[in-house]
Every structure is written in C-alpha cells, then in structure tokens.
Enzyme design. Structure first.
Site, PDB file in Angstrom:
ATOM      1  N   SER A   1      57.226  99.981  41.003  1.00 18.40           N
ATOM      2  CA  SER A   1      57.702 100.600  39.646  1.00 18.40           C
ATOM      3  C   SER A   1      56.750 100.983  38.760  1.00 18.40           C
ATOM      4  O   SER A   1      55.656 100.417  38.672  1.00 18.40           O
ATOM      5  CB  SER A   1      58.797  99.691  39.302  1.00 18.40           C
ATOM      6  OG  SER A   1      59.171  99.896  37.918  1.00 18.40           O
TER       7      SER A   1
ATOM      8  N   TYR B   1      59.604  90.679  35.878  1.00 20.30           N
ATOM      9  CA  TYR B   1      59.606  91.933  36.740  1.00 20.30           C
ATOM     10  C   TYR B   1      58.355  92.671  36.831  1.00 20.30           C
ATOM     11  O   TYR B   1      57.875  93.267  37.841  1.00 20.30           O
ATOM     12  CB  TYR B   1      60.967  92.816  36.028  1.00 20.30           C
ATOM     13  CG  TYR B   1      61.109  93.932  36.957  1.00 20.30           C
ATOM     14  CD1 TYR B   1      61.742  93.857  38.304  1.00 20.30           C
ATOM     15  CD2 TYR B   1      60.802  95.341  36.452  1.00 20.30           C
ATOM     16  CE1 TYR B   1      61.992  95.115  39.008  1.00 20.30           C
ATOM     17  CE2 TYR B   1      61.081  96.447  37.299  1.00 20.30           C
ATOM     18  CZ  TYR B   1      61.756  96.339  38.548  1.00 20.30           C
ATOM     19  OH  TYR B   1      61.777  97.242  39.321  1.00 20.30           O
TER      20      TYR B   1
ATOM     21  N   ASN C   1      71.576  97.855  51.678  1.00 20.52           N
ATOM     22  CA  ASN C   1      72.903  97.938  51.662  1.00 20.52           C
ATOM     23  C   ASN C   1      73.429  98.969  50.462  1.00 20.52           C
ATOM     24  O   ASN C   1      74.681  99.118  50.626  1.00 20.52           O
ATOM     25  CB  ASN C   1      73.712  96.547  51.520  1.00 20.52           C
ATOM     26  CG  ASN C   1      73.213  95.588  50.569  1.00 20.52           C
ATOM     27  OD1 ASN C   1      72.145  95.053  50.618  1.00 20.52           O
ATOM     28  ND2 ASN C   1      73.861  95.845  49.214  1.00 20.52           N
ATOM     29  N   THR C   2      72.578  99.309  49.728  1.00 17.72           N
ATOM     30  CA  THR C   2      72.911 100.093  48.577  1.00 17.72           C
ATOM     31  C   THR C   2      71.928 100.762  48.019  1.00 17.72           C
ATOM     32  O   THR C   2      70.693 100.554  48.438  1.00 17.72           O
ATOM     33  CB  THR C   2      73.520  99.061  47.181  1.00 17.72           C
ATOM     34  OG1 THR C   2      74.019  99.841  46.199  1.00 17.72           O
ATOM     35  CG2 THR C   2      72.580  98.002  46.910  1.00 17.72           C
ATOM     36  N   GLY C   3      71.992 101.538  46.966  1.00 17.15           N
ATOM     37  CA  GLY C   3      70.960 101.978  46.018  1.00 17.15           C
ATOM     38  C   GLY C   3      69.853 102.866  46.831  1.00 17.15           C
ATOM     39  O   GLY C   3      70.040 103.689  47.745  1.00 17.15           O
ATOM     40  N   ILE C   4      68.728 102.925  46.471  1.00 20.53           N
ATOM     41  CA  ILE C   4      67.692 103.730  47.130  1.00 20.53           C
ATOM     42  C   ILE C   4      67.644 103.452  48.485  1.00 20.53           C
ATOM     43  O   ILE C   4      67.312 104.315  49.335  1.00 20.53           O
ATOM     44  CB  ILE C   4      66.276 103.327  46.349  1.00 20.53           C
ATOM     45  CG1 ILE C   4      66.316 103.842  45.028  1.00 20.53           C
ATOM     46  CG2 ILE C   4      64.852 104.280  47.115  1.00 20.53           C
ATOM     47  CD1 ILE C   4      65.214 103.232  43.718  1.00 20.53           C
ATOM     48  N   GLY C   5      67.567 102.175  48.863  1.00 20.31           N
ATOM     49  CA  GLY C   5      67.314 101.722  50.305  1.00 20.31           C
ATOM     50  C   GLY C   5      68.329 102.208  51.187  1.00 20.31           C
ATOM     51  O   GLY C   5      67.838 102.840  52.270  1.00 20.31           O
TER      52      GLY C   5
ATOM     53  N   GLY D   1      66.524  95.228  51.878  1.00 17.80           N
ATOM     54  CA  GLY D   1      67.334  95.537  50.751  1.00 17.80           C
ATOM     55  C   GLY D   1      68.167  97.163  51.056  1.00 17.80           C
ATOM     56  O   GLY D   1      67.916  97.831  49.737  1.00 17.80           O
TER      57      GLY D   1
HETATM   58  N1  LIG Z   1      66.492 102.007  40.198  1.00 21.48           N
HETATM   59  C1  LIG Z   1      65.363 102.139  39.500  1.00 21.48           C
HETATM   60  O1  LIG Z   1      65.382 102.955  38.411  1.00 21.48           O
HETATM   61  C2  LIG Z   1      63.978 101.593  39.922  1.00 21.48           C
HETATM   62  C3  LIG Z   1      62.931 101.911  39.200  1.00 21.48           C
HETATM   63  C4  LIG Z   1      61.625 101.542  39.558  1.00 21.48           C
HETATM   64  C5  LIG Z   1      61.847 100.781  40.963  1.00 21.48           C
HETATM   65  N2  LIG Z   1      62.710 100.499  41.265  1.00 21.48           N
HETATM   66  C6  LIG Z   1      62.795  99.644  42.394  1.00 21.48           C
HETATM   67  O2  LIG Z   1      63.215 100.110  43.844  1.00 21.48           O
HETATM   68  C7  LIG Z   1      63.969  99.254  44.754  1.00 21.48           C
HETATM   69  C8  LIG Z   1      65.271  99.363  44.974  1.00 21.48           C
HETATM   70  O3  LIG Z   1      66.158  99.211  44.016  1.00 21.48           O
HETATM   71  P1  LIG Z   1      67.404  99.787  43.703  1.00 21.48           P
HETATM   72  O4  LIG Z   1      67.187 100.690  42.466  1.00 21.48           O
HETATM   73  O5  LIG Z   1      67.999 100.618  44.946  1.00 21.48           O
HETATM   74  O6  LIG Z   1      68.444  98.496  43.396  1.00 21.48           O
HETATM   75  P2  LIG Z   1      69.554  98.040  43.925  1.00 21.48           P
HETATM   76  O7  LIG Z   1      70.692  99.199  44.042  1.00 21.48           O
HETATM   77  O8  LIG Z   1      70.021  96.658  43.108  1.00 21.48           O
HETATM   78  O9  LIG Z   1      69.064  97.511  45.210  1.00 21.48           O
HETATM   79  C9  LIG Z   1      68.363  96.398  45.425  1.00 21.48           C
HETATM   80  C10 LIG Z   1      68.413  95.842  46.878  1.00 21.48           C
HETATM   81  O10 LIG Z   1      67.743  94.729  47.050  1.00 21.48           O
HETATM   82  C11 LIG Z   1      68.416  93.697  47.745  1.00 21.48           C
HETATM   83  N3  LIG Z   1      67.974  92.483  47.363  1.00 21.48           N
HETATM   84  C12 LIG Z   1      67.941  91.754  46.190  1.00 21.48           C
HETATM   85  N4  LIG Z   1      67.384  90.631  46.296  1.00 21.48           N
HETATM   86  C13 LIG Z   1      67.355  90.443  47.673  1.00 21.48           C
HETATM   87  C14 LIG Z   1      66.937  89.349  48.429  1.00 21.48           C
HETATM   88  N5  LIG Z   1      66.456  88.022  47.907  1.00 21.48           N
HETATM   89  N6  LIG Z   1      66.680  89.338  49.705  1.00 21.48           N
HETATM   90  C15 LIG Z   1      66.948  90.548  50.305  1.00 21.48           C
HETATM   91  N7  LIG Z   1      67.637  91.649  49.517  1.00 21.48           N
HETATM   92  C16 LIG Z   1      67.488  91.628  48.074  1.00 21.48           C
HETATM   93  C17 LIG Z   1      69.824  94.153  47.134  1.00 21.48           C
HETATM   94  O11 LIG Z   1      70.732  93.447  47.954  1.00 21.48           O
HETATM   95  P3  LIG Z   1      72.305  92.884  47.372  1.00 21.48           P
HETATM   96  O12 LIG Z   1      73.145  94.032  47.257  1.00 21.48           O
HETATM   97  O13 LIG Z   1      72.630  91.979  48.334  1.00 21.48           O
HETATM   98  O14 LIG Z   1      71.879  92.245  45.860  1.00 21.48           O
HETATM   99  C18 LIG Z   1      69.925  95.476  47.198  1.00 21.48           C
HETATM  100  O15 LIG Z   1      70.136  95.741  48.572  1.00 21.48           O
HETATM  101  C19 LIG Z   1      63.337  97.762  43.915  1.00 21.48           C
HETATM  102  O16 LIG Z   1      62.419  97.549  44.433  1.00 21.48           O
HETATM  103  C20 LIG Z   1      63.306  98.281  42.577  1.00 21.48           C
HETATM  104  O17 LIG Z   1      62.405  97.308  42.033  1.00 21.48           O
HETATM  105  C21 LIG Z   1      64.095 100.923  41.078  1.00 21.48           C
END
Ligand SMILES: NC(=O)c1ccc[n+]([C@@H]2O[C@H](COP(=O)([O-])OP(=O)(O)OC[C@H]3O[C@@H](n4cnc5c(N)ncnc54)[C@H](OP(=O)(O)O)[C@@H]3O)[C@@H](O)[C@H]2O)c1
Length: 407
Positions: free
Chosen positions: A219, A245, A92-96, A90
């Site tokens: 989280s 979640y 392509n965007t965000g933290i990853g 995951g």
């Molecule tokens: N943001 C926060 O405040 C926060 C807080 C606590 C924990 N987290 C954790 O941090 C991690 C990264 O989240 P983020 O904030 O960077 O969110 P994000 O920007 O929504 O990124 C999530 C990534 O996961 C991918 N993904 C979703 N469903 C998937 C699937 N079925 N198969 C493969 N990839 C999938 C998304 O791909 P698509 O773009 O194709 O959907 C996207 O690349 C997550 O595990 C989240 O629970 C985030």
C-alpha cells in the site's frame, strides 16, 4: 409611445391617429414592442436551456473523465493461463475476489485461501458461475495463526506438485490493537508475518514450477511507515493506521525486495503493488462517527476505485508476459514507481528478514552477520512468553514436517 401604429394588413396608407383607439389597442399599448419582447423572451428561454444543457454535458464529461482517471489503467492483454496453479490469499471479497474472477476467466486453477470458509464458498460459487471455470478450490487459511499457515501449506503440497503464481493479497487495516494466535500485533502478524511464513514454505514449489511469480499487495501507506526495531509489535505505543498498518505495508515492500535478491536466477520473480484507494471492506474497523462513515461510503462510490479497478495492478504483475524477468519492483496504476529510501534500505530489509524468521520459527536462511544475532538487534520485540522466540524454536519441528526446501 406616441408613434403611429400600422395595423396588420393595412397597406392602403390609411393612417391611424395616435391615441384614437381605432386600432383596436388601448392607448399607449405597443403590440410590436410586445411581440419583440415575447420573441426575446422566447429566444432567452432557449438560450438558457441550451446553456444549461451544455453545462450539464460538460459537467458529465468532466466527471466521467475524472472517474476514468480515478479508476486508473486496466490490464488489457488477453493472454490466458490455462491450467496454471494459483494461490490467492484473502479473496472472498474486495480486490482479491476480483483478482480471482479475472484469473479464473483466463483458465487458471485457483486455490482460494481464506479464513472464513463460508464466505469463501459463497465467493467461489459466484466466481465459478461468472467465469465458467470449475477449477476453483476453497481452502482455509488464517494468516493470524502460524499453525493455520502450516496446515494450509501441508494440504496444498499434498494436492499439488506445482505452484505458478502466489498472490499475497489478504490484509487487515487500522484495527484496534489485538494479537494474533501467536501473540503478535495483528496487522504486522497478518499482513507481514503470516505471508512471510506462507511464501517461505511455498518457495520450493515455486522454484520447481519456474518461471513462476509472487505478487505482494502492499500500500502507499508504507510512505508513513517505519520499521520500529525497538517496538516492532507496538507494545509501547500503538497507532492504528500511521503506526502499525503503515509499518506492516512497509514490511511487505522490504520483504519483496529482500526476497527478489534471494530468488535471483531461480526463475521466480516477486513484485509488489499499491492497488489504489479502493472501495472494499478494508475500512471495516473505521471507528469515527456514523455520519462520517456514511459520508465516506457515499463519497467512495465516486471517488474510490471499484474493486475491479483495484485488481488491475495485481493482475498485470501476475499476468503480463512482459514482466517475465522483472523482480523487486513496486507498482501502482499498472506502472513501476520509484521507492522512498526507507523502503529500499537493505540493512532494514536484512534485519526484518532475520527477525521475521525468528518470529515465525524458520531456520535462518543466511548466516548471521558479524555483530548481529539471529534475532536482529537482540531485542525480544513482540515475542511474548507464549508465542515469540520460544515458540519459534518449538515450531521448527512442525516446519520441517512440511518438507520445506529452502536451498
Ligand atoms: N482498499 C484499499 O483502498 C487498499 C489500499 C491499499 C492497499 N490495500 C491492500 O489490498 C489488500 C486487499 O484489501 P481489500 O481492500 O480487498 O480489503 P478487504 O475487502 O477487507 O479484503 C481483505 C481480505 O483479507 C482477508 N483477511 C483479513 N484478515 C485475514 C486473516 N487473518 N487471514 C486470512 N485472510 C484475512 C479478508 O477476509 P475476511 O473477509 O474473512 O475478513 C478479506 O478476504 C490488502 O492487503 C490491503 O492492505 C487496499
């Protein structure tokens, strides 16, 4: 105003009679008082201006400090990982995406495991451009499909003989209740079960490459979560955030802790983290009114971490040489944090492990304990007719074809 007024330059002692008007000023007019008032006004203006500037500066400094606090500490060691083979899910965007960018700058060879090949390619090209690292590969992985996980692993193993770092980052939050391709509740299916299968299928490569690491992005939402043994797939009652979640993020931690005991003395470490509250696309399923969404989005510009700041704890767990021997820990803001009792319960962790094995169709790692079936409490949680235990048994064959060493 009855005092005599001395005209400027009149030093001769010549007196001007009050009220005579010969001073050139109208009767009752006091130019000295006027001048004093003007001076005071002038000083008052500057005093207010200085005060205003001070207030603005103080506010800016306080806001800057607060923003710094919100962003949290950064991973500052400059160690490189040239040629190390890394998988990030995951990204392509965000933290990853920010995690991959930093690892790419440090010379890693990275497999970007994303479900949308187009978005992955756009991110890959951007990161290659910014990091000047060409060793980035776009690979399709949909964690909501166990077959996709197997296909990804099969291709990866055909391409690489080692794996130094696996970052289970992908996640979905608070979506409406939907099912994965295998019939499991989406959030548990993607956040936990998909990663559970992926990690297990890659364990042999990780062991061969030891010292190696696994990082699990969980989280703080796990604090609200409980593993619902009677209704793991939220069929009876579905809570988007506080239910499913939070449960899936608690599952990430229990998985990390159980895996750390399984991997003891193998040279493979596994740790998990809370990245902070980060401005990403994670809230894409937010269903509140439009005005609330725009207030949130505007507020998030200041009050949330940037994705780069959100990646720092994952980066520390992935990179810090000081954590070479640390396993089973939970981190936030680059620091280790203690866990609440329901995140350290070994009975729940054992049950979840066995249940997850059954749901993804892996043979049991450990012999079932007395009184416990391989299905945990024996319930058919989440295992619907099309994709549960039955498909688990069916899938054994394809798991074997990926040549999994679970010894
Ligand atoms: N943001 C926060 O405040 C926060 C807080 C606590 C924990 N987290 C954790 O941090 C991690 C990264 O989240 P983020 O904030 O960077 O969110 P994000 O920007 O929504 O990124 C999530 C990534 O996961 C991918 N993904 C979703 N469903 C998937 C699937 N079925 N198969 C493969 N990839 C999938 C998304 O791909 P698509 O773009 O194709 O959907 C996207 O690349 C997550 O595990 C989240 O629970 C985030």
């Amino acid at each position: 105003m009855s005092e005599a007024v001395t005209r400027p330059g009149a030093g001769s002692g010549e007196e001007t009679q009050p009220g005579s008007g010969s001073s050139g000023f109208p009767p009752g007019f006091d130019p000295t008082a006027e001048a004093t008032e003007k001076t005071l006004c002038f000083h008052g203006f500057w005093a207010w201006l200085v005060l205003l500037i001070l207030v603005v500066i103080c506010t800016a400094v306080i806001m800057w400090l607060l923003r710094k606090c919100i962003q949290g500490p950064a991973y500052r060691k400059a160690n490189r990982i040239d040629g190390k083979v890394v998988i990030v899910t995951g990204c392509n965007t965000g933290i990853g995406k920010e995690t991959v960018l930093e690892l790419a700058k440090r010379g890693a060879r990275i497999y970007m495991a994303c479900r949308d090949a187009g978005r992955c390619e756009a991110a890959r090209l951007e990161i290659m451009d910014r990091s000047h690292n060409q060793q980035l590969f776009n690979r399709t992985l949909d964690l909501g499909s166990l077959q996709s996980v197997r296909n990804f692993v099969e291709r990866f193993k055909a391409e690489e003989t080692k794996l130094d770092l696996l970052i289970n980052n992908a996640g979905v939050m608070a979506c409406p209740r939907t099912l994965t391709a295998d019939g499991y509740e989406q959030q548990l299916g993607v956040n936990h079960l998909g990663h559970f299968l992926l990690t297990n299928l890659l364990l042999d490569r990780l062991k061969q490459s030891s010292p190696s690491r696994i990082v699990v992005v969980s989280s703080a939402a796990h604090l609200f979560g409980r593993i619902n043994r009677e209704d793991l797939m939220s069929e009876k009652s579905y809570g988007k955030f506080f239910g499913a979640y939070s449960q899936s993020k608690l599952a990430n931690i229990l998985f990390t802790r159980k895996l750390s005991t399984i991997l003891k003395d193998t040279g493979v470490t596994v740790n998990c983290c809370h990245p902070g509250v980060v401005r990403t696309e994670l809230n894409r399923h937010f269903s509140g009114p439009a005005w609330m969404k725009s207030v949130l989005q505007t507020g998030s510009l200041y009050f949330f971490k940037s994705p780069r700041a959100g990646a720092q704890t994952s980066l520390r767990l992935a990179l810090d040489p000081g954590l070479d021997k640390t396993s089973g820990g939970y981190y936030s803001d680059c620091m280790r944090f203690p866990l609440v009792p329901w995140a350290t319960n070994t009975d729940t962790a054992d049950w979840l492990w066995r249940e997850s094995e059954r749901l993804v169709g892996l043979p049991p790692l450990e012999a079932p304990r007395n009184g416990n079936s391989a299905n945990g409490n024996g319930s058919a949680n989440g295992a619907n007719g099309s994709g549960g235990a039955a498909s688990g048994a069916r899938d054994m064959q394809s798991v074997e074809t990926v040549v999994v060493s679970r010894s």
